[in-house]
Write a protein that holds these residues in place. Structure first.
Motif, PDB file in Angstrom:
ATOM      1  N   VAL A 160       0.918  -1.518  -0.087  1.00 16.88           N
ATOM      2  CA  VAL A 160       0.139   0.169   0.105  1.00 16.88           C
ATOM      3  C   VAL A 160       1.075   1.100  -0.064  1.00 16.88           C
ATOM      4  O   VAL A 160       1.898   1.236   0.696  1.00 16.88           O
ATOM      5  N   GLU A 161       0.711   2.181  -0.748  1.00 16.71           N
ATOM      6  CA  GLU A 161       1.492   3.397  -0.966  1.00 16.71           C
ATOM      7  C   GLU A 161       1.468   4.250   0.319  1.00 16.71           C
ATOM      8  O   GLU A 161       0.432   5.032   0.237  1.00 16.71           O
ATOM      9  N   THR A 162       2.391   4.014   1.009  1.00 14.51           N
ATOM     10  CA  THR A 162       2.318   5.025   2.337  1.00 14.51           C
ATOM     11  C   THR A 162       3.797   4.989   2.653  1.00 14.51           C
ATOM     12  O   THR A 162       4.703   4.177   2.012  1.00 14.51           O
ATOM     13  N   PRO A 163       4.396   5.970   3.715  1.00 14.70           N
ATOM     14  CA  PRO A 163       5.654   5.783   4.209  1.00 14.70           C
ATOM     15  C   PRO A 163       6.236   4.630   4.529  1.00 14.70           C
ATOM     16  O   PRO A 163       7.517   4.454   4.180  1.00 14.70           O
ATOM     17  N   ILE A 164       5.631   3.471   5.038  1.00 17.93           N
ATOM     18  CA  ILE A 164       6.195   2.320   5.353  1.00 17.93           C
ATOM     19  C   ILE A 164       6.645   1.609   4.008  1.00 17.93           C
ATOM     20  O   ILE A 164       7.492   0.892   4.022  1.00 17.93           O
ATOM     21  N   LEU A 165       5.790   1.872   2.812  1.00 19.41           N
ATOM     22  CA  LEU A 165       6.334   1.173   1.764  1.00 19.41           C
ATOM     23  C   LEU A 165       7.347   1.459   1.156  1.00 19.41           C
ATOM     24  O   LEU A 165       8.257   0.733   0.662  1.00 19.41           O
ATOM     25  N   THR A 166       7.928   2.852   1.382  1.00 21.35           N
ATOM     26  CA  THR A 166       9.197   3.073   1.092  1.00 21.35           C
ATOM     27  C   THR A 166      10.204   2.644   1.756  1.00 21.35           C
ATOM     28  O   THR A 166      11.386   2.438   1.323  1.00 21.35           O
ATOM     29  N   GLN A 167      10.140   2.115   3.222  1.00 20.95           N
ATOM     30  CA  GLN A 167      11.002   1.343   4.000  1.00 20.95           C
ATOM     31  C   GLN A 167      10.864   0.006   3.569  1.00 20.95           C
ATOM     32  O   GLN A 167      12.015  -0.483   3.507  1.00 20.95           O
ATOM     33  N   PHE A 168       9.970  -0.465   3.117  1.00 21.23           N
ATOM     34  CA  PHE A 168       9.896  -1.887   2.529  1.00 21.23           C
ATOM     35  C   PHE A 168      10.834  -1.974   1.422  1.00 21.23           C
ATOM     36  O   PHE A 168      11.586  -2.814   1.107  1.00 21.23           O
ATOM     37  N   ARG A 169      10.664  -0.912   0.412  1.00 21.65           N
ATOM     38  CA  ARG A 169      11.505  -0.876  -0.733  1.00 21.65           C
ATOM     39  C   ARG A 169      13.064  -1.052  -0.609  1.00 21.65           C
ATOM     40  O   ARG A 169      13.681  -1.423  -0.841  1.00 21.65           O
ATOM     41  N   GLU A 170      13.438  -0.075   0.896  1.00 18.40           N
ATOM     42  CA  GLU A 170      14.585  -0.264   1.200  1.00 18.40           C
ATOM     43  C   GLU A 170      15.175  -1.603   1.757  1.00 18.40           C
ATOM     44  O   GLU A 170      16.347  -2.076   1.626  1.00 18.40           O
ATOM     45  N   VAL A 171      14.460  -2.225   2.697  1.00 18.96           N
ATOM     46  CA  VAL A 171      14.667  -3.517   3.367  1.00 18.96           C
ATOM     47  C   VAL A 171      14.363  -4.647   2.295  1.00 18.96           C
ATOM     48  O   VAL A 171      15.420  -5.500   2.261  1.00 18.96           O
ATOM     49  N   LEU A 172      13.579  -4.702   1.783  1.00 19.53           N
ATOM     50  CA  LEU A 172      13.132  -6.009   0.703  1.00 19.53           C
ATOM     51  C   LEU A 172      13.798  -5.745  -0.536  1.00 19.53           C
ATOM     52  O   LEU A 172      13.787  -6.687  -1.447  1.00 19.53           O
ATOM     53  N   GLY A 173      14.015  -4.531  -1.036  1.00 21.79           N
ATOM     54  CA  GLY A 173      14.472  -4.177  -2.414  1.00 21.79           C
ATOM     55  C   GLY A 173      13.390  -3.839  -3.108  1.00 21.79           C
ATOM     56  O   GLY A 173      12.329  -4.324  -3.283  1.00 21.79           O
ATOM     57  N   GLU A 174      13.939  -3.024  -4.134  1.00 29.39           N
ATOM     58  CA  GLU A 174      12.685  -2.202  -5.271  1.00 29.39           C
ATOM     59  C   GLU A 174      12.138  -3.316  -6.001  1.00 29.39           C
ATOM     60  O   GLU A 174      10.907  -3.509  -6.171  1.00 29.39           O
ATOM     61  N   ALA A 175      12.943  -4.243  -6.438  1.00 26.55           N
ATOM     62  CA  ALA A 175      12.631  -5.377  -7.310  1.00 26.55           C
ATOM     63  C   ALA A 175      11.464  -6.286  -6.820  1.00 26.55           C
ATOM     64  O   ALA A 175      10.440  -6.467  -7.469  1.00 26.55           O
ATOM     65  N   ARG A 176      11.542  -6.681  -5.598  1.00 26.04           N
ATOM     66  CA  ARG A 176      10.765  -7.336  -4.699  1.00 26.04           C
ATOM     67  C   ARG A 176       9.138  -6.686  -4.705  1.00 26.04           C
ATOM     68  O   ARG A 176       8.200  -7.470  -4.982  1.00 26.04           O
ATOM     69  N   VAL A 177       9.297  -5.539  -4.069  1.00 22.21           N
ATOM     70  CA  VAL A 177       8.031  -4.941  -4.076  1.00 22.21           C
ATOM     71  C   VAL A 177       7.519  -4.775  -5.387  1.00 22.21           C
ATOM     72  O   VAL A 177       6.359  -4.758  -5.746  1.00 22.21           O
ATOM     73  N   ASN A 178       8.228  -4.072  -6.465  1.00 16.23           N
ATOM     74  CA  ASN A 178       7.683  -3.888  -7.776  1.00 16.23           C
ATOM     75  C   ASN A 178       7.116  -5.145  -8.469  1.00 16.23           C
ATOM     76  O   ASN A 178       6.107  -4.945  -9.094  1.00 16.23           O
ATOM     77  N   SER A 179       7.792  -6.331  -8.155  1.00 13.81           N
ATOM     78  CA  SER A 179       6.857  -7.604  -8.832  1.00 13.81           C
ATOM     79  C   SER A 179       5.798  -7.834  -8.148  1.00 13.81           C
ATOM     80  O   SER A 179       4.860  -8.156  -8.785  1.00 13.81           O
ATOM     81  N   ASP A 180       5.474  -7.319  -6.921  1.00 11.08           N
ATOM     82  CA  ASP A 180       4.227  -7.796  -6.323  1.00 11.08           C
ATOM     83  C   ASP A 180       3.245  -6.767  -6.800  1.00 11.08           C
ATOM     84  O   ASP A 180       2.159  -7.183  -7.213  1.00 11.08           O
ATOM     85  N   VAL A 181       3.872  -5.594  -6.881  1.00 11.07           N
ATOM     86  CA  VAL A 181       2.804  -4.647  -7.568  1.00 11.07           C
ATOM     87  C   VAL A 181       2.286  -4.699  -8.953  1.00 11.07           C
ATOM     88  O   VAL A 181       1.341  -4.760  -9.193  1.00 11.07           O
ATOM     89  N   THR A 182       3.384  -5.191  -9.631  1.00  9.23           N
ATOM     90  CA  THR A 182       3.191  -5.323 -11.130  1.00  9.23           C
ATOM     91  C   THR A 182       1.974  -6.623 -11.348  1.00  9.23           C
ATOM     92  O   THR A 182       1.188  -6.435 -12.013  1.00  9.23           O
ATOM     93  N   ARG A 183       2.291  -7.670 -10.381  1.00  7.57           N
ATOM     94  CA  ARG A 183       1.329  -8.671 -10.379  1.00  7.57           C
ATOM     95  C   ARG A 183      -0.309  -8.272 -10.480  1.00  7.57           C
ATOM     96  O   ARG A 183      -1.119  -8.822 -11.094  1.00  7.57           O
ATOM     97  N   VAL A 184      -0.466  -7.492  -9.603  1.00  2.82           N
ATOM     98  CA  VAL A 184      -2.068  -6.933  -9.453  1.00  2.82           C
ATOM     99  C   VAL A 184      -2.273  -5.723 -10.319  1.00  2.82           C
ATOM    100  O   VAL A 184      -3.142  -4.935 -10.064  1.00  2.82           O
ATOM    101  N   GLY A 185      -1.243  -4.997 -10.673  1.00  2.00           N
ATOM    102  CA  GLY A 185      -1.503  -3.955 -11.631  1.00  2.00           C
ATOM    103  C   GLY A 185      -1.243  -2.421 -10.955  1.00  2.00           C
ATOM    104  O   GLY A 185      -0.823  -1.636 -11.532  1.00  2.00           O
ATOM    105  N   ARG A 186      -1.403  -2.435  -9.521  1.00  2.00           N
ATOM    106  CA  ARG A 186      -0.951  -1.022  -8.992  1.00  2.00           C
ATOM    107  C   ARG A 186      -0.599  -1.483  -7.415  1.00  2.00           C
ATOM    108  O   ARG A 186      -1.283  -2.368  -6.947  1.00  2.00           O
ATOM    109  N   ALA A 187      -0.112  -0.526  -6.765  1.00  2.00           N
ATOM    110  CA  ALA A 187       0.049  -0.607  -5.456  1.00  2.00           C
ATOM    111  C   ALA A 187      -1.291  -0.271  -5.014  1.00  2.00           C
ATOM    112  O   ALA A 187      -2.039   0.445  -5.440  1.00  2.00           O
ATOM    113  N   GLY A 188      -1.694  -0.845  -3.582  1.00  2.00           N
ATOM    114  CA  GLY A 188      -2.923  -0.436  -2.864  1.00  2.00           C
ATOM    115  C   GLY A 188      -2.741   1.073  -2.768  1.00  2.00           C
ATOM    116  O   GLY A 188      -1.724   1.489  -2.468  1.00  2.00           O
TER     117      GLY A 188
END
Ligand code: NAI
Length: 256
Positions: free
Chosen positions: A188-216
């Protein structure tokens, strides 16, 4: 109207839930460690990361609230000990302290995460976390159970999802007619997601987002939380509802 206490109101999903609850006619009592830019209803400043913090918050809550919405949480980037404390033990302690003074027929709704779905595969660890009563020493617990810092977040949500099912049938909640449920968002697009991108990596978060078309968005989650708190959900208890655009189903469909 109903009186709804909401943690995490200074940002993201908690803020949106508070706005929507107020629009729907509820009296909102917001809780956060940071003051919100724009308060909706009453505001109590407090910290869920310690027993003392929770006790102070519980004392500040009035009698007769209808719902407690546990939305505050942290990403895990500060380590396993504070993450387990805030994301699980703090909200559990607040729920247990609030329940005896809530209005019968009320509801507790916590925001977990699809990151917590590993609880079945890690049942012994999830059970041990839930079995630790009150507000345990989370640094020692993380050591004993082998929870490395990077696993603090998913493990905190595993404990939350398991506890939700157990709590629904505990006398402290059930005998007062208080339902206990959770909502599990995907990204979900909130400040926490920015931290998840740093912790999990941009690619991991992006692949989840791409799968469903957009972030919540917070607006995708808030109505689900409020539904579970409403009388329309009177026959839903101990459940975890996914609000992830179909992400979990899509992953399952591929791997089953
Ligand atoms: P956010 O970072 O925008 O909001 C979290 C709020 O919790 C902040 O206002 C923060 O001050 C408050 N908070 C943190 N620690 C606290 C403490 N010790 N005491 C009191 N308040 C505290 O994040 P967001 O996205 O709104 O997160 C809300 C919930 O949704 C969290 O439980 C998070 O784990 C969960 N979630 C979020 C997802 C996402 O991608 N945004 C995905 C899945 C779950």
């Amino acid at each position: 109207g109903k009186t709804v206490a909401i943690t995490g109101v200074a940002s993201g999903i908690g803020r949106r839930t508070a706005e929507l609850a107020a629009q729907m006619g509820a009296d909102v009592i917001g809780i956060d460690r940071n003051p919100p830019a724009q308060a909706v209803g009453d505001f109590i400043r407090g910290d869920l990361s310690s027993a003392q913090g929770v006790q102070a918050l519980a004392q500040a809550l009035p009698d007769g609230i209808d719902a407690l919405l546990n939305i505050a949480g942290v990403s895990g980037n500060t380590g396993a000990a504070p993450t387990l404390a805030i994301n699980f033990y703090g909200l559990r302690a607040l729920s247990q302290a609030a329940a005896p003074r809530m209005r019968p027929g009320g509801a507790i709704v916590s925001v977990a995460s699809i990151a917590g779905y590993g609880w079945r595969g890690n049942l012994d660890r999830a059970r041990a976390l839930v079995a630790a009563e009150g507000f345990p020493d989370t640094a020692r617990l993380a050591d004993d159970l082998g929870v490395p810092d990077e696993a603090g977040y998913p493990v905190s949500k595993e404990a939350l999802i398991l506890w939700t099912q157990i709590a629904a049938f505990q006398p402290a909640f059930r005998d007062r007619g208080i339902r206990v449920n959770s909502v599990s968002p995907g990204p979900v697009e909130t400040p926490i997601l920015t931290q998840f991108r740093e912790v999990l990596g941009e690619a991991r978060v992006n692949s989840d987002v791409t799968r469903v078309g957009r972030a919540g968005t917070p607006g995708d989650i808030a109505p689900v939380v409020l539904f579970l708190a409403s009388d329309g959900a009177r026959w839903i208890n101990g459940a975890n509802i996914a609000a992830d655009g179909g992400l979990e189903a899509s992953v399952n469909a591929e791997t089953m």
